[in-house]
Design a protein around this motif. Sequence first.
Motif, PDB file in Angstrom:
ATOM      1  N   HIS A  61      -5.751 -11.037 -39.193  1.00 42.87           N
ATOM      2  CA  HIS A  61      -5.925 -11.456 -40.584  1.00 42.87           C
ATOM      3  C   HIS A  61      -4.826 -10.866 -41.450  1.00 42.87           C
ATOM      4  N   HIS A  63      -4.546  -8.863 -44.066  1.00 42.01           N
ATOM      5  CA  HIS A  63      -4.463  -7.553 -44.730  1.00 42.01           C
ATOM      6  C   HIS A  63      -3.227  -6.808 -44.239  1.00 42.01           C
ATOM      7  N   ASP A  65      -2.617  -3.798 -43.532  1.00 42.53           N
ATOM      8  CA  ASP A  65      -2.740  -2.858 -42.406  1.00 42.53           C
ATOM      9  C   ASP A  65      -2.863  -3.580 -41.064  1.00 42.53           C
ATOM     10  N   HIS A  66      -2.794  -4.927 -41.097  1.00 41.92           N
ATOM     11  CA  HIS A  66      -2.766  -5.707 -39.851  1.00 41.92           C
ATOM     12  C   HIS A  66      -1.474  -6.517 -39.682  1.00 41.92           C
ATOM     13  N   HIS A 161     -14.412 -11.722 -42.972  1.00 44.11           N
ATOM     14  CA  HIS A 161     -13.926 -10.498 -43.632  1.00 44.11           C
ATOM     15  C   HIS A 161     -13.080 -10.832 -44.863  1.00 44.11           C
ATOM     16  N   ASP A 182     -11.127  -7.339 -38.151  1.00 38.60           N
ATOM     17  CA  ASP A 182     -12.052  -6.677 -39.072  1.00 38.60           C
ATOM     18  C   ASP A 182     -13.232  -7.612 -39.301  1.00 38.60           C
ATOM     19  N   HIS A 402     -16.239  -4.947 -45.045  1.00 37.05           N
ATOM     20  CA  HIS A 402     -16.499  -4.565 -43.647  1.00 37.05           C
ATOM     21  C   HIS A 402     -17.993  -4.473 -43.415  1.00 37.05           C
TER      22      HIS A 402
HETATM   23 ZN    ZN Z   1      -8.929  -6.058 -43.169  1.00 37.10          ZN
END
Ligand code: ZN
Length: 462
Positions: A61, A63, A65-66, A161, A182, A402
């Motif tokens: 996804h 975000h 941090d991904h 998410h 997530d 989450h």
């Molecule tokens: Zn995420």
Amino acid sequence: MRVHFHGAAGEVTGSLHEVEAAGRRVLLDCGMIQGSPEAERRNAEVFSFEPAALDALVISHAHIDHIGRVPLLVRRGFRAPIYAQQATADLMPIMLMDAASISEGDAERHNRYRRAGEPEAQPLFTREDVTAAMELVRPLPYDTRATILPGVDIAFREAGHILGSSSVELWADERKLVFSGDLGPKGTPILRDPADIDRADLVLMESTYGDRLHRDRAETIRELGDILDTAWRDGGNVLIPAFAVGRSQELLYWFARHWDEWQLSRWHIFLDSPMAAKVVSIYDRHADLFDEDAQRVWREKPNPFRLPNLHFTQSREESMAINRIERGAIVIAGSGMANAGRILHHFRHRLDRRQTHVVFVGYQAEGTLGRRLVDGAKWVRIHGRDVRVNAQRHTVGGLSAHTDQRGLMAWYGAIAGGDGTRHPPLALVHGEDRAREALAGEIGDTYGVQATLARPGVVLDV
Ligand SMILES: [Zn+2]
């Protein structure tokens, strides 16, 4: 099939896992490490694998941090296809261009004020790197099994998410790996619930809230309505720091849904974030991914993204002009933790007033301005100026993107093991140790499975 863990293995950011199967190497996610400056410096370190040797990258996804190290991966030699669900593929350039601009701006500022002899700062990646990376992206729809390499198939499944968020099913070597991505809580506004996965030979599951149970959402929403009511009676403005993806759109959705009940027509509502406005247009494009409740809201209520008193502010001047409104304004602005972005100038102008209500609708990390305000700071420093805080502060806790321990347990519990066993082997990623140890304990007790706590360098064979 063999899995190597490189990132988000003992922490919640920097998601990065590698699958070796069918003689190929496939990366799952390539996220940015986020947190303290020391932690973020690790983003620039060399990868623990050769980017040019990879055969594909699969994104769960959008975000940061991904996906946040994807442009860096490409700059360092990665040339293979990048697979992402269609909405994720649309959100990626918005997120990555924003990250590139911030990184370029930081480097430029550092170099302007750099002392003699200090090395010149480089941005982690540039907007050109993002453009190069986006050329490799191949969008795929949900629930469609696709052969991405000889002997390697994948499918994206709804993860509930953020828009486009996916769990990944990956088949190779007569084995099936499932990566949760997530996972959102059931009933997340606008989005469908996470899909049920039938079976797996190995599961990689996130564990962000593995030690927590969320508050009831209905109660949270009631609370939000009450806060708006109090703020109206106080004759002030409401300031809401929110992330551009997810939470901002979710707030507009709740506003539409409770339009009459909360008497929202009396307010002026500002979405003061050009990025959140761009994300709204991606939601519009992917309305087919919305759940039934959302379809009903879009049919029966004012369109959440076209509320009659909703203003999208683009320019800096328009944003500054909001400061002249004394009362009756609801301002949604980034960043979500108030450590940057337009929310800062709204705070600077309005925190000293008792009539101002600040509503925190997301997690406030240690060390951020948001956290200091939540913790009750009487004075804060914003843009080099000390600001007295008289505003009323509220933390609305039940809107997490989450799922909690119960949700994680249920999602995993529904997956059957591949070889007729009741439950597949499990590795816990994307969680701090306290959270995943608690979750591993529950899973051991309930399902009799000993979960692996993934760490960088750990290798799992299946
Ligand atoms: Zn995420």
